[in-house]
Design an enzyme around this catalytic site. Structure first.
Site, PDB file in Angstrom:
ATOM      1  N   ASP A  55       0.847  -1.195   0.000  1.00  0.00           N
ATOM      2  CA  ASP A  55       0.000   0.000   0.000  1.00  0.00           C
ATOM      3  C   ASP A  55       0.879   1.240   0.000  1.00  0.00           C
ATOM      4  O   ASP A  55       1.944   1.260   0.620  1.00  0.00           O
ATOM      5  CB  ASP A  55      -0.922   0.011   1.219  1.00  0.00           C
ATOM      6  CG  ASP A  55      -2.018   1.065   1.087  1.00  0.00           C
ATOM      7  OD1 ASP A  55      -3.150   0.685   0.753  1.00  0.00           O
ATOM      8  OD2 ASP A  55      -1.727   2.259   1.294  1.00  0.00           O
ATOM      9  N   LYS A  81      -0.210   2.650   5.926  1.00  0.00           N
ATOM     10  CA  LYS A  81      -1.223   1.617   6.151  1.00  0.00           C
ATOM     11  C   LYS A  81      -0.618   0.222   6.220  1.00  0.00           C
ATOM     12  O   LYS A  81      -1.032  -0.602   7.044  1.00  0.00           O
ATOM     13  CB  LYS A  81      -2.271   1.667   5.038  1.00  0.00           C
ATOM     14  CG  LYS A  81      -3.167   2.871   5.115  1.00  0.00           C
ATOM     15  CD  LYS A  81      -4.233   2.794   4.027  1.00  0.00           C
ATOM     16  CE  LYS A  81      -5.218   3.943   4.195  1.00  0.00           C
ATOM     17  NZ  LYS A  81      -6.278   3.865   3.172  1.00  0.00           N
ATOM     18  N   ASP A 125      -8.033   0.799  -5.331  1.00  0.00           N
ATOM     19  CA  ASP A 125      -9.164   1.706  -5.516  1.00  0.00           C
ATOM     20  C   ASP A 125      -9.190   2.280  -6.925  1.00  0.00           C
ATOM     21  O   ASP A 125      -9.837   3.278  -7.168  1.00  0.00           O
ATOM     22  CB  ASP A 125      -9.111   2.846  -4.483  1.00  0.00           C
ATOM     23  CG  ASP A 125      -7.832   3.669  -4.594  1.00  0.00           C
ATOM     24  OD1 ASP A 125      -6.995   3.366  -5.467  1.00  0.00           O
ATOM     25  OD2 ASP A 125      -7.680   4.621  -3.816  1.00  0.00           O
ATOM     26  N   ASN A 126      -8.486   1.634  -7.850  1.00  0.00           N
ATOM     27  CA  ASN A 126      -8.473   2.238  -9.193  1.00  0.00           C
ATOM     28  C   ASN A 126      -8.185   1.205 -10.291  1.00  0.00           C
ATOM     29  O   ASN A 126      -7.568   0.174 -10.047  1.00  0.00           O
ATOM     30  CB  ASN A 126      -7.461   3.382  -9.247  1.00  0.00           C
ATOM     31  CG  ASN A 126      -6.038   2.899  -9.106  1.00  0.00           C
ATOM     32  OD1 ASN A 126      -5.403   2.545 -10.094  1.00  0.00           O
ATOM     33  ND2 ASN A 126      -5.517   2.837  -7.881  1.00  0.00           N
ATOM     34  N   GLU A 128      -6.370   1.593 -12.998  1.00  0.00           N
ATOM     35  CA  GLU A 128      -4.989   1.535 -13.486  1.00  0.00           C
ATOM     36  C   GLU A 128      -4.234   0.397 -12.792  1.00  0.00           C
ATOM     37  O   GLU A 128      -3.547  -0.402 -13.430  1.00  0.00           O
ATOM     38  CB  GLU A 128      -4.292   2.872 -13.238  1.00  0.00           C
ATOM     39  CG  GLU A 128      -2.932   2.932 -13.878  1.00  0.00           C
ATOM     40  CD  GLU A 128      -2.292   4.313 -13.724  1.00  0.00           C
ATOM     41  OE1 GLU A 128      -2.136   4.982 -14.745  1.00  0.00           O
ATOM     42  OE2 GLU A 128      -1.969   4.701 -12.591  1.00  0.00           O
ATOM     43  N   CYS A 166     -10.472 -12.964 -18.164  1.00  0.00           N
ATOM     44  CA  CYS A 166      -9.634 -12.055 -17.383  1.00  0.00           C
ATOM     45  C   CYS A 166     -10.317 -10.684 -17.340  1.00  0.00           C
ATOM     46  O   CYS A 166     -11.374 -10.487 -17.929  1.00  0.00           O
ATOM     47  CB  CYS A 166      -8.225 -11.978 -17.969  1.00  0.00           C
ATOM     48  SG  CYS A 166      -8.029 -10.852 -19.367  1.00  0.00           S
ATOM     49  N   CYS A 182     -14.809   6.511  -3.675  1.00  0.00           N
ATOM     50  CA  CYS A 182     -15.280   6.524  -2.288  1.00  0.00           C
ATOM     51  C   CYS A 182     -15.164   7.931  -1.702  1.00  0.00           C
ATOM     52  O   CYS A 182     -15.904   8.294  -0.798  1.00  0.00           O
ATOM     53  CB  CYS A 182     -14.509   5.517  -1.455  1.00  0.00           C
ATOM     54  SG  CYS A 182     -14.801   3.827  -2.003  1.00  0.00           S
ATOM     55  N   CYS A 240      -9.207 -11.412 -26.801  1.00  0.00           N
ATOM     56  CA  CYS A 240      -8.753 -10.565 -25.689  1.00  0.00           C
ATOM     57  C   CYS A 240      -7.275 -10.215 -25.882  1.00  0.00           C
ATOM     58  O   CYS A 240      -6.438 -11.105 -26.050  1.00  0.00           O
ATOM     59  CB  CYS A 240      -8.936 -11.291 -24.357  1.00  0.00           C
ATOM     60  SG  CYS A 240      -8.242 -10.367 -22.963  1.00  0.00           S
TER      61      CYS A 240
HETATM   62 ZN   LIG Z   1      -8.832 -11.839 -21.279  1.00  0.00          ZN
END
Ligand SMILES: [Zn+2]
Length: 336
Positions: A55, A81, A125-126, A128, A166, A182, A240
């Site tokens: 984190d 954290k 939380d994202n 990326e 995936c 959030c 994919c």
């Molecule tokens: Zn995939």
């Protein structure tokens, strides 16, 4: 005397063998917020052998409403954290090797940070970070468990490379524009605890009984309306780019917005792929910050920082020279 894990190993589908497999496992929790703290605590109490907690943020008072491992002294001290979580978990279960890493997960360091890990839990939380984790997990054939929550709503799905869809089969591209976060929409602790628990249920199955045992459904929960849904996970996309063509653009960093120092105490995040609706962003940020907006930029003062976002998604963050801090602020207030 009953052993520490007797109630878990007495559960027939796991049994002593499953417990032994859990003890031998190395697991990473990426992001130690509302989802990650619950995931880490459940894994530590379950007796996972090695638990790596990654984190980049520090404990704040606004975390205490939902981030179970932290208390007021951690927020007062502004502890990282990962460190605060490791201290708490060392008291919960001294048998677990806890590896706290205060770090921003990037394409440059992900291989080092996840070295030796056989299962990854999403506490980020994202998007990326999730796309980066997905690329890494698929490239290495390591299962990971996607989890996300905002407001009263959350979802989770286990991703087993080679067997299930995936993340990029489901979302070929990260979502466009500013996202509900959030920070802007709020979040209720019951939903993050619920989603983290569901994610850990799948983690116990993968660790104790093998990844072929895991269900591949997408579970969504709304703790406010009470609606709980399970849908079959989408089929794998034969086209994919990630799991079919193995074109790991997030892992190679090709899709990562570069960041640069910009002035004496500011950094710039160059976003090229994600136009932002400035009016919408200004509306989201208005309750949280002093916001000035026009057609060219939104400027929000979030003490001690000043965040300026442009229509192409580019942003200048004043008040820091640390790219990790800048990315964290962007993820929390704009969504990434
Ligand atoms: Zn995939």
């Amino acid at each position: 005397m009953d052993s520490r894990y007797s109630r878990q190993s007495r559960f027939a589908p796991l049994g002593p063998q499953g417990q032994e497999r859990i003890r031998a496992a190395a697991v990473a929790v990426i992001g130690c917020g509302a989802l990650g703290t619950v995931e880490a605590e459940l894994l530590a109490r379950a007796g996972v052998g090695r638990l790596r907690i990654i984190d980049r943020d520090f404990v704040e008072w606004s975390n205490l409403q939902r981030q179970f491992l932290f208390d007021e002294s951690d927020a007062d001290a502004g502890l990282p954290k990962a460190v605060a979580a490791a201290r708490r978990l060392a008291r919960v279960n001294s048998e677990v090797v806890i590896e706290p890493l205060v770090a921003d997960l990037t394409p440059a360091n992900i291989e080092d940070l996840l070295e030796g890990v056989e299962l990854i839990l999403d506490g980020t939380d994202n998007f990326e970070a999730r796309f980066l984790v997905n690329d890494y997990a698929v490239s290495r054939g390591i299962p990971w468990i996607y989890a996300a929550a905002v407001g009263s709503y959350g979802l989770t799905m286990a991703i087993v490379p080679g067997r299930t869809a995936c993340l990029r089969c489901v979302y070929p591209e990260p979502p466009q524009g500013s996202q509900p976060t959030c920070e802007t929409e709020g979040v209720l602790a019951p939903v993050t605890a619920c989603i983290a628990s569901l994610a850990c249920g799948n983690a116990f199955k993968i660790l104790g009984c093998g990844s072929e045992s895991v269900n591949t459904r997408l579970t969504t929960v709304d703790i406010w309306s009470g609606e709980i849904r399970q849908t079959a996970a989408p089929e794998r996309d034969p086209e994919c780019p990630c799991c079919a063509h193995r074109d790991f653009v997030h892992l190679t960093g090709q899709r990562r917005s570069p960041i640069s120092l910009c002035g004496r105490n500011a950094v710039q995040i160059h976003e090229r792929f994600r136009p932002v609706d400035l009016a919408d962003l200004a509306r989201r940020l208005a309750p949280l910050a002093t916001v000035r907006a026009n057609d060219f930029a939104v400027r929000a003062s979030i003490d001690p920082y000043e965040l300026t976002v442009f229509p192409d998604g580019r942003a200048i963050i004043k008040g820091t020279t640390d790219p990790a801090v800048a990315r964290s602020l962007y993820a929390r207030y704009v969504g990434m």
